[in-house]
Design a protein around this motif. Sequence first.
Motif, PDB file in Angstrom:
ATOM      1  N   ALA A 171       0.842  -1.226   0.000  1.00 13.37           N
ATOM      2  CA  ALA A 171       0.000   0.000   0.000  1.00 13.37           C
ATOM      3  C   ALA A 171       0.862   1.255   0.000  1.00 13.37           C
ATOM      4  CB  ALA A 171      -0.916  -0.012   1.220  1.00 13.37           C
ATOM      5  N   ALA A 172       2.050   1.142   0.594  1.00 13.91           N
ATOM      6  CA  ALA A 172       2.954   2.314   0.684  1.00 13.91           C
ATOM      7  C   ALA A 172       3.431   2.765  -0.691  1.00 13.91           C
ATOM      8  CB  ALA A 172       4.142   1.973   1.566  1.00 13.91           C
ATOM      9  N   THR A 173       3.297   1.878  -1.711  1.00 16.68           N
ATOM     10  CA  THR A 173       3.707   2.275  -3.070  1.00 16.68           C
ATOM     11  C   THR A 173       2.597   3.066  -3.762  1.00 16.68           C
ATOM     12  OG1 THR A 173       2.710   0.366  -4.177  1.00 16.68           O
ATOM     13  CG2 THR A 173       4.944   0.067  -3.274  1.00 16.68           C
ATOM     14  N   GLY A 174       1.419   3.095  -3.109  1.00 16.73           N
ATOM     15  CA  GLY A 174       0.280   3.766  -3.742  1.00 16.73           C
ATOM     16  C   GLY A 174      -0.653   2.770  -4.417  1.00 16.73           C
ATOM     17  N   TRP A 175      -0.301   1.476  -4.372  1.00 19.92           N
ATOM     18  CA  TRP A 175      -1.135   0.427  -4.990  1.00 19.92           C
ATOM     19  C   TRP A 175      -2.452   0.342  -4.229  1.00 19.92           C
ATOM     20  CZ3 TRP A 175      -0.914  -2.014  -9.434  1.00 19.92           C
ATOM     21  CH2 TRP A 175      -1.720  -3.137  -9.637  1.00 19.92           C
ATOM     22  N   ARG A 176      -3.574   0.302  -4.946  1.00 23.01           N
ATOM     23  CA  ARG A 176      -4.879   0.249  -4.303  1.00 23.01           C
ATOM     24  C   ARG A 176      -5.219  -1.196  -3.925  1.00 23.01           C
ATOM     25  NH1 ARG A 176      -8.165   1.586  -8.307  1.00 23.01           N
ATOM     26  NH2 ARG A 176      -7.501   3.768  -8.241  1.00 23.01           N
ATOM     27  N   LEU A 177      -5.501  -1.428  -2.689  1.00 23.63           N
ATOM     28  CA  LEU A 177      -5.805  -2.783  -2.194  1.00 23.63           C
ATOM     29  C   LEU A 177      -7.296  -2.941  -2.007  1.00 23.63           C
ATOM     30  CD1 LEU A 177      -3.066  -3.287   0.557  1.00 23.63           C
ATOM     31  CD2 LEU A 177      -3.243  -4.537  -1.591  1.00 23.63           C
ATOM     32  N   THR A 178      -7.810  -4.140  -2.342  1.00 20.82           N
ATOM     33  CA  THR A 178      -9.216  -4.423  -2.027  1.00 20.82           C
ATOM     34  C   THR A 178      -9.303  -5.648  -1.138  1.00 20.82           C
ATOM     35  OG1 THR A 178      -9.556  -5.954  -3.864  1.00 20.82           O
ATOM     36  CG2 THR A 178      -9.882  -3.586  -4.316  1.00 20.82           C
ATOM     37  N   ALA A 179     -10.333  -5.713  -0.347  1.00 23.27           N
ATOM     38  CA  ALA A 179     -10.553  -6.860   0.538  1.00 23.27           C
ATOM     39  C   ALA A 179     -10.723  -8.128  -0.292  1.00 23.27           C
ATOM     40  CB  ALA A 179     -11.781  -6.618   1.402  1.00 23.27           C
ATOM     41  N   GLU A 180     -11.373  -7.992  -1.448  1.00 29.36           N
ATOM     42  CA  GLU A 180     -11.638  -9.158  -2.285  1.00 29.36           C
ATOM     43  C   GLU A 180     -10.324  -9.764  -2.812  1.00 29.36           C
ATOM     44  OE1 GLU A 180     -13.133  -6.306  -2.425  1.00 29.36           O
ATOM     45  OE2 GLU A 180     -15.158  -6.860  -1.742  1.00 29.36           O
ATOM     46  N   GLN A 181      -9.373  -8.903  -3.184  1.00 26.85           N
ATOM     47  CA  GLN A 181      -8.105  -9.423  -3.691  1.00 26.85           C
ATOM     48  C   GLN A 181      -7.336 -10.123  -2.577  1.00 26.85           C
ATOM     49  OE1 GLN A 181      -6.848  -9.604  -6.965  1.00 26.85           O
ATOM     50  NE2 GLN A 181      -5.612 -11.048  -5.772  1.00 26.85           N
ATOM     51  N   ILE A 182      -7.331  -9.488  -1.396  1.00 31.52           N
ATOM     52  CA  ILE A 182      -6.628 -10.114  -0.263  1.00 31.52           C
ATOM     53  C   ILE A 182      -7.274 -11.451   0.078  1.00 31.52           C
ATOM     54  CG2 ILE A 182      -6.084  -9.893   2.195  1.00 31.52           C
ATOM     55  CD1 ILE A 182      -5.784  -6.875   1.745  1.00 31.52           C
ATOM     56  N   GLN A 183      -8.604 -11.487   0.022  1.00 29.24           N
ATOM     57  CA  GLN A 183      -9.330 -12.737   0.299  1.00 29.24           C
ATOM     58  C   GLN A 183      -8.905 -13.831  -0.686  1.00 29.24           C
ATOM     59  OE1 GLN A 183     -12.785 -13.006   2.270  1.00 29.24           O
ATOM     60  NE2 GLN A 183     -12.011 -15.109   2.246  1.00 29.24           N
ATOM     61  N   ALA A 184      -8.815 -13.462  -1.969  1.00 23.03           N
ATOM     62  CA  ALA A 184      -8.415 -14.449  -2.988  1.00 23.03           C
ATOM     63  C   ALA A 184      -6.986 -14.923  -2.741  1.00 23.03           C
ATOM     64  CB  ALA A 184      -8.548 -13.828  -4.372  1.00 23.03           C
ATOM     65  N   ASP A 185      -6.106 -13.972  -2.372  1.00 28.65           N
ATOM     66  CA  ASP A 185      -4.710 -14.332  -2.077  1.00 28.65           C
ATOM     67  C   ASP A 185      -4.649 -15.326  -0.907  1.00 28.65           C
ATOM     68  OD1 ASP A 185      -4.046 -12.463  -3.999  1.00 28.65           O
ATOM     69  OD2 ASP A 185      -3.369 -10.942  -2.575  1.00 28.65           O
ATOM     70  N   VAL A 186      -5.386 -15.007   0.154  1.00 25.25           N
ATOM     71  CA  VAL A 186      -5.306 -15.835   1.373  1.00 25.25           C
ATOM     72  C   VAL A 186      -5.878 -17.229   1.119  1.00 25.25           C
ATOM     73  CG1 VAL A 186      -6.220 -16.083   3.729  1.00 25.25           C
ATOM     74  CG2 VAL A 186      -5.237 -13.902   2.978  1.00 25.25           C
ATOM     75  N   ARG A 187      -6.980 -17.285   0.381  1.00 27.05           N
ATOM     76  CA  ARG A 187      -7.535 -18.616   0.080  1.00 27.05           C
ATOM     77  C   ARG A 187      -6.508 -19.455  -0.682  1.00 27.05           C
ATOM     78  NH1 ARG A 187     -12.035 -21.754  -0.258  1.00 27.05           N
ATOM     79  NH2 ARG A 187     -12.110 -23.181  -2.052  1.00 27.05           N
ATOM     80  N   GLY A 188      -5.787 -18.800  -1.567  1.00 28.74           N
ATOM     81  CA  GLY A 188      -4.739 -19.511  -2.312  1.00 28.74           C
ATOM     82  C   GLY A 188      -3.644 -20.019  -1.403  1.00 28.74           C
ATOM     83  N   LEU A 189      -3.174 -19.178  -0.514  1.00 29.87           N
ATOM     84  CA  LEU A 189      -2.066 -19.557   0.383  1.00 29.87           C
ATOM     85  C   LEU A 189      -2.496 -20.639   1.373  1.00 29.87           C
ATOM     86  CD1 LEU A 189      -0.509 -16.053   1.139  1.00 29.87           C
ATOM     87  CD2 LEU A 189       0.349 -17.799  -0.443  1.00 29.87           C
ATOM     88  N   LEU A 190      -3.795 -20.678   1.678  1.00 26.84           N
ATOM     89  CA  LEU A 190      -4.317 -21.693   2.606  1.00 26.84           C
ATOM     90  C   LEU A 190      -4.552 -23.037   1.926  1.00 26.84           C
ATOM     91  CD1 LEU A 190      -6.857 -19.636   4.753  1.00 26.84           C
ATOM     92  CD2 LEU A 190      -4.608 -20.494   5.468  1.00 26.84           C
ATOM     93  N   GLY A 191      -4.279 -23.110   0.635  1.00 28.78           N
ATOM     94  CA  GLY A 191      -4.414 -24.396  -0.048  1.00 28.78           C
ATOM     95  C   GLY A 191      -5.112 -24.302  -1.385  1.00 28.78           C
ATOM     96  N   GLY A 192      -5.784 -23.179  -1.624  1.00 33.96           N
ATOM     97  CA  GLY A 192      -6.470 -23.021  -2.915  1.00 33.96           C
ATOM     98  C   GLY A 192      -5.508 -23.072  -4.085  1.00 33.96           C
ATOM     99  N   ASN A 193      -4.257 -22.629  -3.843  1.00 35.69           N
ATOM    100  CA  ASN A 193      -3.251 -22.655  -4.918  1.00 35.69           C
ATOM    101  C   ASN A 193      -2.972 -24.084  -5.367  1.00 35.69           C
ATOM    102  OD1 ASN A 193      -2.973 -19.889  -4.913  1.00 35.69           O
ATOM    103  ND2 ASN A 193      -1.261 -19.898  -3.457  1.00 35.69           N
ATOM    104  N   PHE A 194      -3.066 -25.041  -4.443  1.00 37.83           N
ATOM    105  CA  PHE A 194      -2.863 -26.445  -4.825  1.00 37.83           C
ATOM    106  C   PHE A 194      -4.028 -26.928  -5.683  1.00 37.83           C
ATOM    107  CE2 PHE A 194      -1.650 -30.770  -4.783  1.00 37.83           C
ATOM    108  CZ  PHE A 194      -2.785 -31.521  -4.562  1.00 37.83           C
ATOM    109  N   LEU A 195      -5.253 -26.627  -5.242  1.00 35.29           N
ATOM    110  CA  LEU A 195      -6.426 -27.081  -5.989  1.00 35.29           C
ATOM    111  C   LEU A 195      -6.446 -26.455  -7.382  1.00 35.29           C
ATOM    112  CD1 LEU A 195      -9.056 -26.886  -3.090  1.00 35.29           C
ATOM    113  CD2 LEU A 195      -7.829 -28.916  -3.929  1.00 35.29           C
ATOM    114  N   ASP A 196      -6.065 -25.161  -7.471  1.00 32.21           N
ATOM    115  CA  ASP A 196      -6.001 -24.522  -8.803  1.00 32.21           C
ATOM    116  C   ASP A 196      -4.904 -25.180  -9.640  1.00 32.21           C
ATOM    117  OD1 ASP A 196      -7.904 -22.871  -7.788  1.00 32.21           O
ATOM    118  OD2 ASP A 196      -6.579 -21.160  -7.448  1.00 32.21           O
TER     119      ASP A 196
END
Length: 425
Positions: free
Chosen positions: A396-421
């Motif tokens: 965020a410090a770079t000025g990049w706009r963050l959304t809750a939905e993107q973070i949610q997608a990232d976290v689901r991936g790190l919790l195992g969704g990346n394997f299923l994908d």
Amino acid sequence: MSTTQSETVLAGRTEIANAVERICRTTPLPVDLHTHLYSARFGDLLLWGFDELVTYHYLIAEVCRTNRSVSPDEFYAMSKREQADHVWQSLFIDESPISEARRGVLTCLQAYGLDVESRDVEQYREFFASTTVEEHIDRVFELANCEKVVMTNDPFDDQECMVWLAQGAETDERFLASLRIDPLLVTWHDAQPRLAEWGYDVSVDLSGNTLAEVRRFLMDWAERIDPVYMAASLGFNFQYPDPDHPSTAVIDEAIVPACIELGIPFSPMLGVKRQVNPTLRLAGDAVGKCDIGTVERLCQHHPDCDFLVTLLSRENQHELCVAARKFPNLLPFGCWWFLNDPSIIDEMTRERVELLGNSFVAQHSDCRVLDQLVYKWIHSRESLRKVLTDKYLDLAATGWRLTAEQIQADVRGLLGGNFLDWLGR
Ligand code: FIX
Ligand code: ZN
């Protein structure tokens, strides 16, 4: 991915930190990639309850060093209840239960709404006695907010094998199978006669149809249990290729072709130093740094096969991240066994995010006791929260706009969704 009107743009450090905390704590766990749990139909292969929690082999190692008045042999001669009472007294009452495995037991009890402050073991035992295994599986999966776990399924285990042969494929969709094949790679001389006994035309010197027959054995079991990967726990000194060992041909001619045909990864888990203290039995294994070149050569020699890799030594973790940058068919996962501690999870997860972005799976539990699914994921979600809060604030410090939905997608991936994908499931 550009933001749309419907997305929740996060502005400011506090809003970002609060969103990361909410998402890390509440995102359903798509899959716990490696456990030793079983569905209810496997009977007493599924461990659960207070006495099993407290006699987890991590705690056996701890009690044998903390209370040397009882030798390992004397400990193992006790009943399960006596063992649990001894561990509880030595590791929880006689000193503060500040180790990760001890804290985990208390996190579990707390999550069940039990009075941890009471230290009333009989109350805890009554709680478990008052429920059924089916009810408790539902309770644990709900508390852990877990959708699926991967079992460790061993065709060389007679008790487990009987269940598969009698009842066929798993019907509880929360329990996915993996095909665990250590004997084919680690103790081929013992595995060969058993395969021959089961009707596979195999010779100890790998001659004749042996490698085709090993592949047929793997395909037969894959049809029976529908595994999401094949796995083997391999020693810290395991080498690939190794001209002096049958494992190389078994990998090249049987395991990898079968995995490619099935569209599933092979999961070499490297770094165990087996039975450094045999008197501790299951608790007697230690760790050794493996040759990352083995992982690199597997990925290089077999670009059409996917490799799901976890390494046991902390000293291998940075190398594994670099190797993953070189090989798209390599997916690192989890903070295995002696690495499953907040301080090391933090270090590993930070270097993985910094070197791999989202392309890894942050954790697996390695649960041996059903109840551990609760504490191991409460603890791991907190570790992930700390790392991701820092990383998203940096972003965020770079000025990049963050959304809750993107973070949610990232976290689901790190919790195992990346394997299923990655698996295409
Ligand atoms: O090989 C494995 O699957 C290891 O995880 C186990 O052997 C080990 O005992 C364990 O449960 C570690 O957490
Ligand atoms: Zn394991």
